[in-house]
Design an enzyme around this catalytic site. Sequence first.
Site, PDB file in Angstrom:
ATOM      1  N   GLY A 239       0.757  -1.250   0.000  1.00 55.44           N
ATOM      2  CA  GLY A 239       0.000   0.000   0.000  1.00 55.44           C
ATOM      3  C   GLY A 239       0.778   1.284   0.000  1.00 55.44           C
ATOM      4  O   GLY A 239       0.205   2.350  -0.257  1.00 55.44           O
ATOM      5  N   GLU A 274       3.847  -6.767   1.885  1.00 53.35           N
ATOM      6  CA  GLU A 274       3.502  -7.115   0.491  1.00 53.35           C
ATOM      7  C   GLU A 274       3.524  -5.897  -0.429  1.00 53.35           C
ATOM      8  O   GLU A 274       2.512  -5.570  -1.070  1.00 53.35           O
ATOM      9  CB  GLU A 274       2.091  -7.730   0.453  1.00 53.35           C
ATOM     10  CG  GLU A 274       1.892  -8.938   1.345  1.00 53.35           C
ATOM     11  CD  GLU A 274       0.415  -9.365   1.427  1.00 53.35           C
ATOM     12  OE1 GLU A 274      -0.458  -8.672   0.862  1.00 53.35           O
ATOM     13  OE2 GLU A 274       0.146 -10.392   2.063  1.00 53.35           O
ATOM     14  N   PRO A 275       4.642  -5.199  -0.540  1.00 53.78           N
ATOM     15  CA  PRO A 275       4.642  -4.020  -1.413  1.00 53.78           C
ATOM     16  C   PRO A 275       4.668  -4.401  -2.887  1.00 53.78           C
ATOM     17  O   PRO A 275       5.287  -5.396  -3.270  1.00 53.78           O
ATOM     18  CB  PRO A 275       5.946  -3.303  -1.035  1.00 53.78           C
ATOM     19  CG  PRO A 275       6.851  -4.395  -0.557  1.00 53.78           C
ATOM     20  CD  PRO A 275       5.963  -5.462   0.039  1.00 53.78           C
ATOM     21  N   TYR A 317      -9.062   5.327 -13.165  1.00 59.59           N
ATOM     22  CA  TYR A 317      -9.052   6.017 -11.863  1.00 59.59           C
ATOM     23  C   TYR A 317      -8.856   7.525 -12.007  1.00 59.59           C
ATOM     24  O   TYR A 317      -8.575   8.194 -11.013  1.00 59.59           O
ATOM     25  CB  TYR A 317      -7.893   5.517 -10.998  1.00 59.59           C
ATOM     26  CG  TYR A 317      -7.689   4.031 -10.922  1.00 59.59           C
ATOM     27  CD1 TYR A 317      -8.610   3.205 -10.283  1.00 59.59           C
ATOM     28  CD2 TYR A 317      -6.551   3.444 -11.469  1.00 59.59           C
ATOM     29  CE1 TYR A 317      -8.394   1.845 -10.200  1.00 59.59           C
ATOM     30  CE2 TYR A 317      -6.326   2.081 -11.386  1.00 59.59           C
ATOM     31  CZ  TYR A 317      -7.257   1.280 -10.753  1.00 59.59           C
ATOM     32  OH  TYR A 317      -7.043  -0.056 -10.671  1.00 59.59           O
ATOM     33  N   CYS A 343     -11.425   3.769 -29.583  1.00 59.73           N
ATOM     34  CA  CYS A 343     -12.685   4.474 -29.872  1.00 59.73           C
ATOM     35  C   CYS A 343     -13.519   4.693 -28.618  1.00 59.73           C
ATOM     36  O   CYS A 343     -14.610   4.126 -28.464  1.00 59.73           O
ATOM     37  CB  CYS A 343     -13.468   3.687 -30.908  1.00 59.73           C
ATOM     38  SG  CYS A 343     -12.475   3.447 -32.371  1.00 59.73           S
ATOM     39  N   GLU A 344     -12.999   5.449 -27.708  1.00 61.83           N
ATOM     40  CA  GLU A 344     -13.704   5.803 -26.472  1.00 61.83           C
ATOM     41  C   GLU A 344     -13.249   7.207 -26.110  1.00 61.83           C
ATOM     42  O   GLU A 344     -12.043   7.497 -26.141  1.00 61.83           O
ATOM     43  CB  GLU A 344     -13.267   4.899 -25.306  1.00 61.83           C
ATOM     44  CG  GLU A 344     -13.488   3.438 -25.500  1.00 61.83           C
ATOM     45  CD  GLU A 344     -14.639   2.888 -24.675  1.00 61.83           C
ATOM     46  OE1 GLU A 344     -15.238   3.630 -23.893  1.00 61.83           O
ATOM     47  OE2 GLU A 344     -14.922   1.696 -24.856  1.00 61.83           O
ATOM     48  N   TYR A 371       1.114  -1.690 -12.240  1.00 67.57           N
ATOM     49  CA  TYR A 371      -0.273  -1.678 -12.729  1.00 67.57           C
ATOM     50  C   TYR A 371      -0.346  -1.025 -14.110  1.00 67.57           C
ATOM     51  O   TYR A 371      -1.293  -0.297 -14.425  1.00 67.57           O
ATOM     52  CB  TYR A 371      -1.201  -0.992 -11.702  1.00 67.57           C
ATOM     53  CG  TYR A 371      -1.058  -1.605 -10.327  1.00 67.57           C
ATOM     54  CD1 TYR A 371      -1.463  -2.909 -10.089  1.00 67.57           C
ATOM     55  CD2 TYR A 371      -0.461  -0.907  -9.265  1.00 67.57           C
ATOM     56  CE1 TYR A 371      -1.298  -3.496  -8.841  1.00 67.57           C
ATOM     57  CE2 TYR A 371      -0.296  -1.490  -8.008  1.00 67.57           C
ATOM     58  CZ  TYR A 371      -0.715  -2.785  -7.808  1.00 67.57           C
ATOM     59  OH  TYR A 371      -0.535  -3.376  -6.581  1.00 67.57           O
TER      60      TYR A 371
HETATM   61  N1  LLP Z   1      -1.399  -7.150  -1.021  1.00 66.56           N
HETATM   62  C1  LLP Z   1      -2.671  -7.276  -1.411  1.00 66.56           C
HETATM   63  C2  LLP Z   1      -3.513  -8.289  -0.768  1.00 66.56           C
HETATM   64  C3  LLP Z   1      -3.191  -6.458  -2.434  1.00 66.56           C
HETATM   65  O1  LLP Z   1      -4.462  -6.590  -2.812  1.00 66.56           O
HETATM   66  C4  LLP Z   1      -2.350  -5.500  -3.056  1.00 66.56           C
HETATM   67  C5  LLP Z   1      -2.849  -4.632  -4.119  1.00 66.56           C
HETATM   68  C6  LLP Z   1      -1.005  -5.406  -2.619  1.00 66.56           C
HETATM   69  C7  LLP Z   1      -0.573  -6.235  -1.594  1.00 66.56           C
HETATM   70  C8  LLP Z   1      -0.032  -4.444  -3.225  1.00 66.56           C
HETATM   71  O2  LLP Z   1      -0.403  -3.131  -3.022  1.00 66.56           O
HETATM   72  P1  LLP Z   1       0.613  -1.952  -3.425  1.00 66.56           P
HETATM   73  O3  LLP Z   1       1.820  -2.048  -2.532  1.00 66.56           O
HETATM   74  O4  LLP Z   1       0.989  -2.136  -4.826  1.00 66.56           O
HETATM   75  O5  LLP Z   1      -0.168  -0.724  -3.184  1.00 66.56           O
HETATM   76  N2  LLP Z   1      -4.686  -1.301 -10.090  1.00 66.56           N
HETATM   77  C9  LLP Z   1      -4.604  -0.341  -9.015  1.00 66.56           C
HETATM   78  C10 LLP Z   1      -3.990  -0.933  -7.761  1.00 66.56           C
HETATM   79  C11 LLP Z   1      -4.704  -2.152  -7.250  1.00 66.56           C
HETATM   80  C12 LLP Z   1      -4.054  -2.727  -6.018  1.00 66.56           C
HETATM   81  C13 LLP Z   1      -4.657  -4.039  -5.664  1.00 66.56           C
HETATM   82  N3  LLP Z   1      -4.053  -4.685  -4.525  1.00 66.56           N
HETATM   83  C14 LLP Z   1      -3.837   0.877  -9.502  1.00 66.56           C
HETATM   84  O6  LLP Z   1      -3.448   0.910 -10.664  1.00 66.56           O
HETATM   85  O7  LLP Z   1      -3.674   1.823  -8.762  1.00 66.56           O
END
Ligand code: LLP
Length: 415
Positions: A239, A274-275, A317, A343-344, A371
């Site tokens: 996160g 879990e980054p 987003y 085409c959007e 992402y």
């Molecule tokens: N752990 C779990 C259970 C998750 O669902 C996620 C992300 C992460 C770790 C990693 O999160 P991060 O460190 O990357 O923030 N597509 C969206 C982001 C979706 C994130 C989903 N889960 C975007 O482009 O912003």
Amino acid sequence: MNPFQYRDSLLFAEDVNLQELANAYGTPCYVYSKGAIEHNYRAFASALQEWPTCICYAVKANSNLAVLSLLAKLGAGFDVVSIGELERVVRAGGDVSKVVFSGVAKRSDEIRRALVIGIHCFNIESTAELQRLDAITREMDIQANVSLRVNPDVNPTTHPYISTGLKENKFGVDIELALDIYQRIEQCSHLNAVGVDCHIGSQLLELAPFQTCFERIFGLIDQLNAIGIVLQHVDVGGGLGIRYTQDDQVPSHADYAQVLAPFMRDRKLELLIEPGRAIVGEAGLLLTRVEHIKNTSAKNFALVDAAMNDLLRPSLYSAWHEISAVQKSYGATATYDVVGPVCEAGDFLGKDRPLAIQEGSLLAIHAAGAYGFVMASNYNSRARAAEVLVEGDQAWLVRKRETLGQLFANEIIPD
Ligand code: LLP
């Protein structure tokens, strides 16, 4: 560390000239910096070194095998959410004993395969899933480690689509029910409760929601200890946000560790984290070429060869990605909407951007390492982009551009 810097007036990825790279591999093309990924991984490792820690990289952020292999060599564990991601980790040479399996609806076949492969732990998200895992482990007569993903009901103050730790979200189990569920796990002969898990959302730019989340999670760990359930690890999820705009103030790894410190101190717990985005996001960009300039009475459009199917974040987003010309020009600057050929009307990569460009100019769309490619689609029958990894002055093609043949290879015209 920003691996993308101008030398004179030309943008480089580490020591690779991006204009030459675009000529060699074509556009659109994702470019990742090996040095930046390593740097970001090590920044987490060193900030958290006070405790036994496993950095379980969130594969969903960027699942290219070359990226996974690089992280595996650095000693990373992995957070996966599907059998596809797990098989990628295996293929990339990742250590499966450092894999945690998250996700709200793991299929039985996915659970069976993960048990055979021998992952570290299942992050359980509901009592229904617990029953399924219990039944499968008994039938296969295999022991499984489990960690309960709790929903701490914390507002991460991020985009609602990527907010996951509020009561109304589908993720995890209500923290109030957790004690009861751990007691149920104790009754399961083939399940070992080894941890507790949470993940409240993505692209967090403030530490306060993490603080509240940790208070609740560690409070639960104390309650569990009081009834004799002693866990081996706490998984605090991912996160941590990154800089998309120059104004974004991002908490450092050290600031994050400082919030964690009072909770971890004096506990015999391994820390799992879990980054995803914070490791690969700023280590990547998307290269695209201007096909046409179109000036209307309302707008100037830079029509580029990348589109929402290549990078969905702006459309989905309203995400803001910095866009710059690969060749800085001292010609006139105008304000453009940078849009793709799909085409959007929602197919845009950036709006109202000041750029000095012309037909044929190359643009870099920054902070696209997370992402980006992973959310690409074939909409409008567009083949997916190439991916390139750079190290110093070397560039490796780590995913070939999709061919048109591959686009319809699986389709069947009935007789
Ligand atoms: N752990 C779990 C259970 C998750 O669902 C996620 C992300 C992460 C770790 C990693 O999160 P991060 O460190 O990357 O923030 N597509 C969206 C982001 C979706 C994130 C989903 N889960 C975007 O482009 O912003």
